[in-house]
Scaffold this active site. Structure first.
Site, mmCIF file in Angstrom:
data_model
loop_
_atom_site.group_PDB
_atom_site.id
_atom_site.type_symbol
_atom_site.label_atom_id
_atom_site.label_comp_id
_atom_site.label_asym_id
_atom_site.label_seq_id
_atom_site.Cartn_x
_atom_site.Cartn_y
_atom_site.Cartn_z
ATOM 1 C CE1 TYR A 140 -19.830 -33.121 -6.377
ATOM 2 C CE2 TYR A 140 -21.124 -34.187 -4.670
ATOM 3 C CZ TYR A 140 -20.992 -33.748 -5.965
ATOM 4 O OH TYR A 140 -22.025 -33.937 -6.860
ATOM 5 C CD GLU A 141 -18.994 -32.568 3.526
ATOM 6 O OE1 GLU A 141 -19.341 -31.431 3.852
ATOM 7 O OE2 GLU A 141 -19.479 -33.597 4.024
ATOM 8 C CB SER A 142 -14.299 -35.701 -0.384
ATOM 9 O OG SER A 142 -14.711 -35.407 -1.704
#
Lengths: 262, 286
Positions: A50-52
């Site tokens: 996930y882009e986090s």
């Protein structure tokens, strides 16, 4: 078990496209459900990112945001956001980008920015987030979204992320070396780009779906592959696993908290 | 050198009307208590930078304190749109705002360039993307070695960066754990940094040698604000209040309801209320 809904069918058909060896950049919403269903069924070793910054995550419930704490708790490692986009995405480490969309056209170009004019929009949507670079840096792109005349349009209002442009070798002409959109899974059908024109064509219809239904919910004239198959229906395991996942997710996000033992 | 201050003092001393301010935290550790203090002090005409504007920027925009927004994703994560921001963009209420829109990759790398003391970030991005046509700050450069066309955006250099972190030690060093987002880059890119923390501890015993620590001399003001990230979360302290994010969608849908909520929960409130809000969200709560 109650009959499978079109949305469940979509999620299950999308999940099947993923394999154990994939490294997937996961968009929130429908893509996240499909990716986690794949992990919980046939692809237990799939790497979900996930882009986090969470790499190799395995959440018990679907995250509401791309940065829920459980993504970090269950990840192999969590890196900073600049590192995520530079080393892992731009560095070419990600095989599949899995996106949703507000608007899509026949060439898999996506709009999540505005409906109407950019400067004086009718509806201001959230914008691209990571999508502009996900669309060009991942090895290939899967897209999943429900069909509707609002979403499947002849001409998108804004090019948030680039699919196949106007078709053919448009990507190569812009210097993009990745494959781009190779799969579109909807609540009615599975679509793949024509090898030459790159226009999405229907390759399989979900059981009971007619060509009229596909056309009624699509703003361009639908093309079909030479052989159109029937999408295999969900297995009991797929459906049960998906429903359990949604039930856990709903309980967690509605604020229901575990009660203390007496 | 880090000064321990109360929140009102830390905001008043470091943020002035017209400043360019980044309140960062990527879903995690969003500095809600600090943003509410900014609203209480009515510090306006701000240029706000943030990758994912989130509820705090919806609130600052809805209260009329923002003249320009530099951002890459303006949604309520997993819920939908930011309705106060939409009202400002679509209807100019309560005032029009100027937008400078980027992708996440561009923003993250622009913060990094700011921290690195470079004038711009260069990366492979925006290929075929419509933002190039509407944002004059997205340009192209040729690699001097290969000739490859690359995207360039100006470095981000906020006057002030505000973040929330788990803890500080008595010396003023700051520890960030979990999803660390872009906070380190945003702090090092800024002229001044204000940090709110869950708690101040004597020292950082048993810390992993590679932990994300901001030394005290990189920070101007530190204020203790337990619960200060709520309804975002603080890893190891309390969970994200997902129900509050869902509820915000209804509150922000209506101007009057929004203003009434802000009056009760922000303008007439004190930073201490955050501690109560997270009481039921702590991992050991049941």
């Amino acid at each position: 078990m109650s009959p499978v809904t079109p949305t469940e069918f979509m999620t299950i058909a999308a999940a099947r496209a993923l394999s154990n060896d994939d490294v997937v950049f996961v968009g929130i919403g429908a893509p996240s459900a499909a990716c986690n269903l794949a992990r919980l069924t046939h692809a237990p070793d799939i790497t979900l990112i996930y882009e986090s910054g969470t790499i190799g995550t395995a959440p018990e419930v679907l995250p509401l945001s791309i940065g829920d704490g459980e993504l970090c708790d269950t990840a192999v490692t969590t890196v900073s956001v600049p590192e995520m986009f530079r080393y892992w995405l731009q560095g070419g480490r990600i095989s599949v980008g899995f996106l949703g969309a507000a608007q899509i056209d026949r060439f898999g170009n996506i709009n999540t920015t505005v409906i109407g004019d950019y400067d004086t929009p009718k509806t201001r949507l959230p914008g691209g987030g990571g999508a502009p670079e996900i669309a060009t840096s991942c090895g290939k792109i899967f897209i999943t979204m429900k069909q509707s005349r609002r979403g499947f349009v002849e001409k998108i209002d804004f090019f948030t992320s680039f699919g196949h442009g106007t078709g053919g070798d448009d990507r190569a002409r812009l210097g993009i070396t990745t494959e781009g959109p190779v799969l579109l899974v909807t609540d009615l059908a599975v679509w793949k780009p024509d090898p030459e024109t790159k226009e999405f064509t229907v390759v399989s219809l979900h059981p009971g779906v007619t060509r009229d239904q596909v056309q009624e919910t699509c703003g361009w004239t639908v093309r079909y592959a030479e052989t159109v198959e029937e999408t295999p229906p969900p297995t009991d395991l797929e459906l049960t696993t998906l429903r359990d996942l949604h039930a856990r997710t709903h309980a967690a996000h509605s604020g229901a908290r575990p009660t203390a033992a007496a | 050198m880090a000064q321990f201050q109360d929140l009102a003092q830390a905001i008043a001393e470091n943020i002035r009307p017209g400043d360019t301010v980044a309140l960062e935290g990527f879903t995690h550790l969003i500095p809600h208590a600090a943003a509410h203090e900014l609203i209480r002090q009515q510090i306006g005409d701000l240029t706000l930078i943030r990758m994912t504007p989130d509820l705090i920027y919806d609130q600052l925009i809805g209260m009329g304190l923002v003249k320009k927004l530099i951002f890459s994703y303006a949604g309520n994560p997993g819920v939908g749109l930011l309705r106060r921001m939409r009202d400002a963009v679509e209807n100019g209420w309560p005032r029009p705002i100027e937008l400078e829109e980027h992708s996440h990759s561009a923003m993250a790398q622009a913060y990094e360039a700011g921290a690195a003391g470079l004038p711009c970030a260069i990366f492979r991005g925006y290929k075929g993307a419509g933002l190039k046509a509407v944002n004059p700050n997205i340009r192209e450069v040729a690699c001097p070695f290969t000739g490859e066309a690359l995207a360039a955006v100006p470095a981000l250099r906020p006057d002030v960066t505000v973040i929330h972190a788990q803890r500080a030690n008595r010396r003023g060093d700051v520890l960030i754990e979990g999803i660390i987002g872009v906070q380190k880059e945003a702090v090092l890119a800024a002229k001044r940094a204000v940090v709110t923390v869950e708690e101040v501890v004597e020292d950082f015993a048993d810390l992993h040698p590679n932990a994300c620590v901001l030394p005290r001399w990189t920070v101007a003001g530190i204020a203790t604000a337990p619960g200060g990230a709520n309804p975002s979360y603080a890893h190891g302290y309390y969970d994200r209040d997902n129900a509050a994010y869902l509820e915000w969608d209804k509150i922000a849908a209506d101007r009057d309801r929004f203003l009434a909520w802000m009056e009760t929960h922000v303008l007439k409130a004190r930073p201490e209320i955050f501690q109560d809000r997270v009481a039921g969200l702590r991992r050991d709560a049941a």
